[in-house]
Design an enzyme around this catalytic site. Structure first.
Site, PDB file in Angstrom:
ATOM      1  N   GLU A  99      68.944 103.587  22.375  1.00  0.00           N
ATOM      2  CA  GLU A  99      67.469 103.639  22.412  1.00  0.00           C
ATOM      3  C   GLU A  99      66.935 104.627  21.386  1.00  0.00           C
ATOM      4  O   GLU A  99      66.217 105.575  21.698  1.00  0.00           O
ATOM      5  CB  GLU A  99      66.964 103.943  23.822  1.00  0.00           C
ATOM      6  CG  GLU A  99      67.263 102.810  24.792  1.00  0.00           C
ATOM      7  CD  GLU A  99      66.538 102.918  26.135  1.00  0.00           C
ATOM      8  OE1 GLU A  99      66.197 104.052  26.533  1.00  0.00           O
ATOM      9  OE2 GLU A  99      66.318 101.874  26.777  1.00  0.00           O
ATOM     10  N   GLU A 197      70.145  96.186  27.435  1.00  0.00           N
ATOM     11  CA  GLU A 197      69.963  96.666  28.806  1.00  0.00           C
ATOM     12  C   GLU A 197      68.912  95.808  29.488  1.00  0.00           C
ATOM     13  O   GLU A 197      67.843  95.589  28.935  1.00  0.00           O
ATOM     14  CB  GLU A 197      69.430  98.118  28.850  1.00  0.00           C
ATOM     15  CG  GLU A 197      70.293  99.161  28.241  1.00  0.00           C
ATOM     16  CD  GLU A 197      69.650 100.553  28.364  1.00  0.00           C
ATOM     17  OE1 GLU A 197      68.806 100.770  29.245  1.00  0.00           O
ATOM     18  OE2 GLU A 197      69.993 101.412  27.543  1.00  0.00           O
TER      19      GLU A 197
END
Ligand code: CA
Length: 411
Positions: A99, A197
């Site tokens: 991320e 995810e």
């Protein structure tokens, strides 16, 4: 499989989250290979959780100048991949940062972040050019920003194969938008795309005494929550996100689930009063001792403002692939059911040919001496009697001896 550089304090106590250092990575990689699974290695390039809010430098790299830091990223990547493979893992993909919306490895200057990506990427290419390299961002609902990231990577000549994003329907927009953003990257730059995810809630009940991110007071209403909070709803979400990636076209690679295994260490369901307090005290002891919660108190030295304040158990025990008793939820089987790999009937070892080795593979499977992946299991059931048994091995032997009909191609 996430990997942190050094998730321990000076006394050797783990920060939690599985204390996933290189030793843990080697063990997980070895176990995955045993069951025929390839590995996505997710280097956070940090000593603990990396996300849009934090991309803290590993302790060992504190104060390093950029050039030294790039060399450290490269050396760490090479060394770690070598160790993980030497332990027996089958590495299929490497994710260079987690991320990384706002930084990586303590670097937050947008002119320098691509240099870190390339230091990591070069190390992976040199280690094994057959491994796919993934970059990972989140907030696909910020459509223009997400497209800009792909442009920015291209302008800075970042060498990668897979553009991946997190997608949590509580926060991240519609599935149609997810497809559109990923399709832009695939069509414009010819990259593979994936969801790194996603997850969904199968119950609003907590089972470990640590408040969940999705709970009766939070994150339970949004126009993109299209499925009920039930085991079937969770399975439907997984299927729908897979479909959204598949709708990109041939560059839509697939979906990873996070966090499928983070079940409670001690079920608090139905307990009250002293019994409840005792169970939670025991859970706290387990989280602190084994790092089985999202963060332990020992993480405070590294991440005082978040983990140091809110450390504890699992915030996603209601989004795992297992209920509080350890029984698999239906969502887990979605991964098997969407398999699109072609196979030859009877080709249990998936080498593309029907040989006596396929009969041997089935016998070994029945004796618990080997594992067959879901495609291999379908291929092995050549008699189509809804299960692998000795008749499948016999049928293969008969075909090879010329007693039975030709084989057909399955799908
Ligand atoms: Ca919980």
């Amino acid at each position: 499989m996430r990997v942190w550089n050094d998730p321990h304090n000076g006394e050797g106590n783990g920060y939690g989250g599985g204390n996933n250092d290189l030793d843990a990575a080697k063990e997980i990689g070895k176990r995955a290979a045993k069951y025929g699974m390839r590995l996505l290695v997710d280097f956070h390039y940090s000593d603990f959780w990396a996300d849009p809010g934090k991309q803290k430098s590993p302790k060992e790299w504190d104060g390093m100048a950029l050039d030294d830091r790039l060399a450290a990223v490269s050396a760490y990547t090479s060394r770690s991949l070598t160790a993980i493979r030497d332990a027996g893992a089958d590495i299929g993909m490497v994710q260079i940062g987690n991320e990384t919306n706002n930084g990586i490895a303590g670097v937050t200057d947008f002119n320098d972040i691509p240099k870190v990506f390339n230091a990591a990427s070069r190390a992976v290419r040199e280690f094994d050019p057959g491994i796919l390299i993934a970059v990972h961002f989140t907030n696909p609902e910020q459509t223009d920003t997400m497209k800009w990231r792909a442009d920015w990577l291209a302008q800075n000549h970042v060498d990668y194969d897979v553009f991946s994003t997190s997608y949590y329907p509580y926060w991240h927009g519609s599935l149609e938008n997810l497809t559109a953003v990923l399709k832009y990257v695939a069509d414009t730059y010819g990259k593979y795309v994936s969801v790194a995810e996603t997850s969904y809630t199968f119950t609003l009940d907590d089972s470990d005494g640590h408040t969940n991110t999705v709970n009766p007071n939070e994150n339970i209403t949004d126009e993109n929550l299209l499925w009920e909070f039930s085991p079937q709803g969770q399975a439907d979400e997984v299927r729908a996100v897979m479909n959204a990636v598949n709708n990109v076209g041939e560059k839509g690679l697939g979906v990873f689930y996070w966090e499928g295994a983070w079940i409670t260490v001690g079920d608090t369901t139905g307990l009250t009063g002293e019994a409840y307090e005792n169970r939670i005290a025991e859970n706290r002891r387990l989280w602190e001792t084994f790092g089985s919660g999202w963060a332990s108190s020992f993480s405070a030295e590294y991440d005082p403002d978040d983990a140091g304040k809110w450390f504890g158990g699992s915030a996603v025990d209601n989004q795992t692939f297992f209920d509080r008793t350890g029984k698999a939820t239906p969502a887990l089987s979605v991964f098997d059911k969407v398999h699109l790999e072609e196979y030859l009937e009877g080709d249990a070892d998936l080498d593309g040919y029907l040989t006596i080795l396929d009969a041997t593979a089935i016998q070994r499977y029945l004796a618990d001496l080997t594992y067959l992946n879901p495609t291999a299991q379908r291929a092995a059931d050549i008699t189509h009697n809804n299960g692998i048994d000795i008749l499948d091995a016999t049928r293969i032997q008969r075909i090879l001896a010329g007693f039975d009909d030709e084989i057909e191609k399955g799908e």
